[in-house]
Design a protein around this motif. Structure first.
Motif, short mmCIF file in Angstrom:
data_model
loop_
_atom_site.label_atom_id
_atom_site.label_comp_id
_atom_site.label_asym_id
_atom_site.label_seq_id
_atom_site.Cartn_x
_atom_site.Cartn_y
_atom_site.Cartn_z
N TYR A 56 -53.01 -11.14 19.29
CA TYR A 56 -51.78 -10.80 19.99
C TYR A 56 -51.93 -9.52 20.82
CZ TYR A 56 -46.87 -9.17 20.19
OH TYR A 56 -45.65 -8.68 20.57
N PRO A 57 -52.37 -8.39 20.25
CA PRO A 57 -52.54 -7.18 21.08
C PRO A 57 -53.65 -7.32 22.09
CG PRO A 57 -53.41 -6.81 18.88
CD PRO A 57 -52.71 -8.13 18.83
N ILE A 58 -54.69 -8.10 21.75
CA ILE A 58 -55.80 -8.26 22.69
C ILE A 58 -55.34 -9.04 23.92
CG2 ILE A 58 -58.04 -9.41 22.97
CD1 ILE A 58 -58.63 -8.61 20.07
N PHE A 59 -54.54 -10.08 23.72
CA PHE A 59 -53.98 -10.82 24.85
C PHE A 59 -53.07 -9.93 25.70
CE2 PHE A 59 -54.59 -15.15 22.65
CZ PHE A 59 -55.67 -15.44 23.46
N MET A 60 -52.31 -9.06 25.04
CA MET A 60 -51.44 -8.16 25.81
C MET A 60 -52.26 -7.28 26.74
SD MET A 60 -48.12 -6.88 23.70
CE MET A 60 -48.83 -6.49 22.12
N GLY A 61 -53.38 -6.78 26.23
CA GLY A 61 -54.25 -5.98 27.08
C GLY A 61 -54.87 -6.80 28.20
N GLY A 62 -55.34 -8.01 27.87
CA GLY A 62 -55.97 -8.85 28.88
C GLY A 62 -55.02 -9.28 29.99
N LEU A 63 -53.74 -9.45 29.66
CA LEU A 63 -52.78 -9.88 30.67
C LEU A 63 -52.51 -8.81 31.71
CD1 LEU A 63 -50.24 -11.76 28.37
CD2 LEU A 63 -51.66 -12.78 30.16
N LEU A 64 -52.88 -7.58 31.42
CA LEU A 64 -52.68 -6.50 32.39
C LEU A 64 -53.76 -6.48 33.46
CD1 LEU A 64 -51.63 -3.59 29.99
CD2 LEU A 64 -50.18 -5.24 31.18
#
Length: 913
Positions: free
Chosen positions: A579-587
């Motif tokens: 979940y946090p890794i996807f949040m970073g990747g979406l940026l």
């Protein structure tokens, strides 16, 4: 007639020539152009390394012919397919004449299916096969149209002009003239009929039988389907489930439903074509193993098997495994977030929720992004699940989160379309209903639904957060007021009117502050971005997740299953570390561009605010010691960010990277090197520990950039062998700051040590070299120590647990003394003794053995411990001092304690002296 190869592999056309004409045949031109157009692969396919082609990667999905009465039926289960096999058909069989066929009238075939079942893939393969002459060859002309393109046309046009507009080479072709029955050799293909607003009422769509008469495109299509215009032509239509009733039943000859991959054999064929046939020869064995593990998981009727019922999820599975196992330095940069974003663009690019049939508004003026609708409904459900650590949901909860606040007729219509076409794409009935379900839900015996693949829940939850859909009511309202103020004049009355749209008068004074103090809204917004950053850091470094496997291993296990004993059972508090890794990747900019194409916009100001906040929280967390698995997850997060500046600033707070016992793969090595490459040339790690990481020669080459930036490098307990040492010694000269190199238990052997000894002078600052437990003989050990003695800075060499004779050990201790003034004293650690005295390092030596004995060859360790006892007994006999004798006995006691535990197969005690 002659056969001529086209400039596309494996395809031939027939060129007809006569003595009276040298003009090229327009149909052959049409085939050639169609083949080139439909052979083009989307950008997402190129991430596999360019091995794929439509001919080799296609696997036919299950197509079932349906009666008109059962056309909306669905397969009850992905695993119940035997009763349907006798009704499966091919597209070519659907155009065979039936008993109800009328002379002079073509067939209207309607193929339908939900999102992800393979409609577009079937169309592409059909066109390519017709061009190659392998299917539907009784049609001289195939004319495909995209209904999305037709829906954008606003001017009236005739059928012939509509064809020549897209296919200029078919302008005025006699097959479309309407004369005689020539049109019987024509097949029209309309892909995505749900994109058009067809109205079959006579008052709305006038009758027309002239292919040269100008009419709106939708009216032209309606007359073709009515068989009033070119009645001899056959028509193939593809559409979604929700649009079946847009074409009256009397205008459809046959219905067929695309049902995806109905059994593991089709899924295996797809995986084989993607992973095995198209992979590099060097990876064939690994690809074969992946296919076998996948097939085993599918045969267990796992949740993955239910997801791969849709070919789209087979694509996602292959893309993820290709990313996990076949990443190399030559392939384009890929991220896990990018794969999921590309997956959604492939399935939802250009997809919209428009008005219903019969509305008067143009479709272009009343459409909303389908993907944005997914985020606001399914994404909200995913976010709630992540928040409360849940992966399964009841039907009542789906109703609450996805359709609970629907009010208007238009919203109800959109919800109905969404549930029919899209909802099953993301959510499926739980196969393993006993996992991740609370006790209350199990007692109520409610049917549970889970996300088709677990990572999709975390991706959609991350997207929901990053898009700002979880804003507080206050922030949403102030955002609307701020936008309205920016668009209004300075007239006071206008401002009052604007505020009255959003807020009651009694709290008008609160929002009037936004006008007087503009930074108030910025403060509210920045607090929200800060909360996103805090969430990312908190989820990444959760204490209860510290003992989980790293996130990439978790992703692989979700696809291949867990083989052997499971270390951890699922619980109601399911970890969501992606979940946090996807949040970073979406940026990342690349993902934001793809999302923009889907109608989901992430503003640059939002990215900047979140990035500034996450930098602060990551640095704060990294000041605490982190287990190897959490540290690996951090590296994955920084890699997914693809932000070199942020990565460099975060890494400045890291002085050591210890990834001991992490199962390294080519991807993890690539991530480590990529992340460290973002740091300045002056940055050096105090220690890089990759012990017990199962490193291979290929991985060593990928780690070259990482090896350049550390003072201490530990590669213990990796099967490097002699070939690995050669790769290592070629890479290490680029690091002129290396002071400590540990290669204990790496299988160097004599040849590996000799090769290293010859190149020691290339490392001017090396101070300590550990080659213990490497099956080094007497001659190689003496040669190495001699080279170390002549080295300007080496002070210590570890050689214990090697099969060295007593004479060799005595020679090593003596040889540690330099021959000339240019050399220096080299401390040689070959045993717990040094000649007749105890070694100053006996305690560290026993500590190393105690920590690693359970993973080493116990027979070899026992043998070496017995040699230690012989050395201790001989040294004890040589001592005259009672104190020294007692000290020898103390060390002997510690060796015997470890020896006894190994002989009894007990774990060595850590409090042993």
């Amino acid at each position: 007639m002659e056969a001529t190869p086209w400039p596309v592999s494996g395809f031939y056309c027939r060129k007809f020539t006569t003595s009276n004409s040298s003009e090229p045949d327009p149909i052959e031109i049409h085939k050639r152009k169609l083949f080139l157009w439909f052979s083009h692969l989307p950008q997402e396919e190129k991430q596999f390394g360019g091995f794929f082609s439509p001919e080799t990667m296609h696997v036919d999905p299950l197509i079932l012919e349906r009666d008109a009465e059962e056309r909306a039926g669905l397969l009850c289960s992905p695993f119940q397919t035997q009763t349907h096999c006798n009704r499966s058909v091919t597209v070519e069989q659907l155009f065979q004449h039936t008993d109800t066929w009328s002379e002079g009238r073509g067939l209207n075939v309607l193929i339908y299916g939900a999102v992800g079942t393979g409609k577009s893939t079937v169309v592409r393969k059909l066109v390519l096969d017709w061009c190659a002459g392998t299917t539907l060859s009784h049609f001289q002309l195939l004319i495909p149209f995209s209904c999305e393109d037709l829906s954008q046309l606003s001017k009236v046009t005739s059928l012939r002009d509509l064809v020549s507009r897209k296919y200029l080479h078919l302008k005025k072709h006699p097959l479309l003239s309407g004369e005689g029955n020539q049109a019987k050799n024509v097949l029209f293909l309309f892909n995505g009929m749900e994109k058009m607003q067809l109205d079959f009422r006579i008052g709305a769509s006038e009758l027309c039988s002239d292919p040269n008469e100008g009419l709106p495109p939708s009216v032209v299509v309606v007359n073709l389907l009515r068989k009033y215009l070119l009645p001899e032509t056959s028509i193939l239509i593809t559409t979604r489930l929700s649009a079946l009733d847009c074409i009256p039943q009397k205008y459809v000859t046959r219905y067929a439903q695309i049902c995806g991959f109905n059994d593991p054999s089709r899924q295996r064929a797809y995986f084989t074509s993607r992973l095995l046939k198209q992979s590099d020869t060097a990876y064939n064995q690994e690809a074969q193993d992946l296919v076998e593990l996948l097939y085993l998981n599918l045969q267990r009727e796992s949740q993955l098997a239910a997801a791969c019922f849709l070919p789209s999820y087979c694509w996602l599975t292959c893309a993820t495994l290709h990313f996990l196992h076949f990443t190399n330095t030559k392939a384009p940069i890929r991220t896990l977030t990018g794969i999921y974003t590309s997956f959604l663009r492939l399935n939802f690019g250009g997809e919209v929720l428009g008005t219903g049939a019969g509305t008067n508004m143009p479709i272009q003026e009343h459409q909303s992004s389908l993907m944005l609708y997914v985020v606001r409904t399914v994404g909200k459900l995913a976010f709630e699940g992540v928040t409360y650590k849940r992966t399964s949901f009841s039907e009542a909860e789906l109703e609450q989160w996805i359709g609970g606040k629907t009010k208007t007729d238009e919203e109800l219509r959109q919800l109905a379309m969404f549930r029919t076409d899209v909802l099953d794409f993301f959510l499926a009935p739980s196969i393993e209903s006993g996992k991740c379900i609370s006790q209350d839900l199990r007692e109520n015996n409610e049917r549970q639904y889970v996300f088709a693949v677990p990572a999709m829940q975390e991706y959609l939850a991350a997207l929901y957060v990053v898009l700002g859909e979880n804003k507080s009511a206050l922030e949403k309202l102030t955002n609307k007021v701020s936008v309205a103020i920016g668009q209004a004049s300075e007239d006071v009355n206008a401002l009052v009117n604007i505020f009255s749209k959003f807020i009651p008068l009694r709290i008008f004074a609160v929002f009037n502050l936004l006008k007087l103090f503009p930074k108030l809204y910025e403060k509210i917004s920045s607090l929200n971005k800060g909360s996103i950053a805090r969430t990312m850091a908190a989820e990444l470094f959760r204490t209860e997740d510290s003992y989980n496997e790293d996130v990439l291993d978790q992703v692989e296990q979700s696809l291949l299953g867990v083989h052997g004993p499971q270390q951890q059972q699922y619980s109601e508090r399911q970890p969501f570390e992606l979940y946090p890794i996807f949040m970073g990747g979406l940026l990342h900019y690349g993902n934001r561009v793809l999302l923009q194409q889907l109608g989901c916009s992430i503003q640059s100001t939002t990215v900047a605010q979140i990035t500034r906040a996450i930098r602060k929280y990551l640095v704060r967390e990294l000041n605490k010691p982190q287990p190897p698995e959490e540290l690996m997850d951090l590296l994955v997060l920084l890699y997914e960010f693809q932000n070199p500046r942020l990565t460099a600033e975060v890494l400045t707070s890291i002085r050591a990277i210890r990834l001991t016992n992490i199962r390294m793969t080519s991807l993890k090595c690539f991530i480590l090197s990529s992340v460290l490459s973002c740091t300045p040339a002056s940055y050096y790690l105090e220690e890089l520990d990759l012990s017990s990481c199962l490193l291979t020669n290929d991985m060593l080459q990928m780690l070259w950039p990482a090896f350049r930036q550390t003072y201490s490098l530990k590669l213990c307990d990796n099967p490097l062998l002699e070939s690995g040492v050669q790769i290592l010694v070629e890479a290490l000269p680029e690091n002129q700051s290396l002071t400590n190199l540990s290669l204990m238990h790496t299988g160097l052997g004599d040849e590996g040590v000799l090769d290293m000894a010859k190149r020691l002078q290339q490392h001017k600052r090396l101070q300590e070299l550990n080659v213990a437990y490497n099956n080094i003989g007497d001659d190689a050990a003496l040669f190495l120590v001699d080279a170390c003695r002549e080295h300007p800075s080496i002070q210590t060499v570890h050689l214990y647990l090697n099969p060295l004779s007593k004479v060799a050990k005595q020679s090593l201790y003596a040889q540690g003394v330099p021959r000339s003034h240019s050399g220096q004293r080299v401390k040689v650690l070959a045993s717990v003794t040094e000649g007749t005295d105890l070694s100053e390092n006996w305690h560290p030596i026993l500590s190393v053995i105690r920590e690693n004995a359970s993973s080493w060859d116990q027979q070899h360790v026992i043998q070496q411990l017995k040699v230690f006892l012989e050395d201790l007994e001989w040294g004890h006999q040589q001592q005259q001092s009672l104190w020294k004798r007692l000290h020898f006995r103390r060390v002997e006691k510690g060796v015997r304690k470890i020896l006894k535990m190994l002989e009894n197969n007990l774990p060595p005690s850590k409090n042993n002296d």
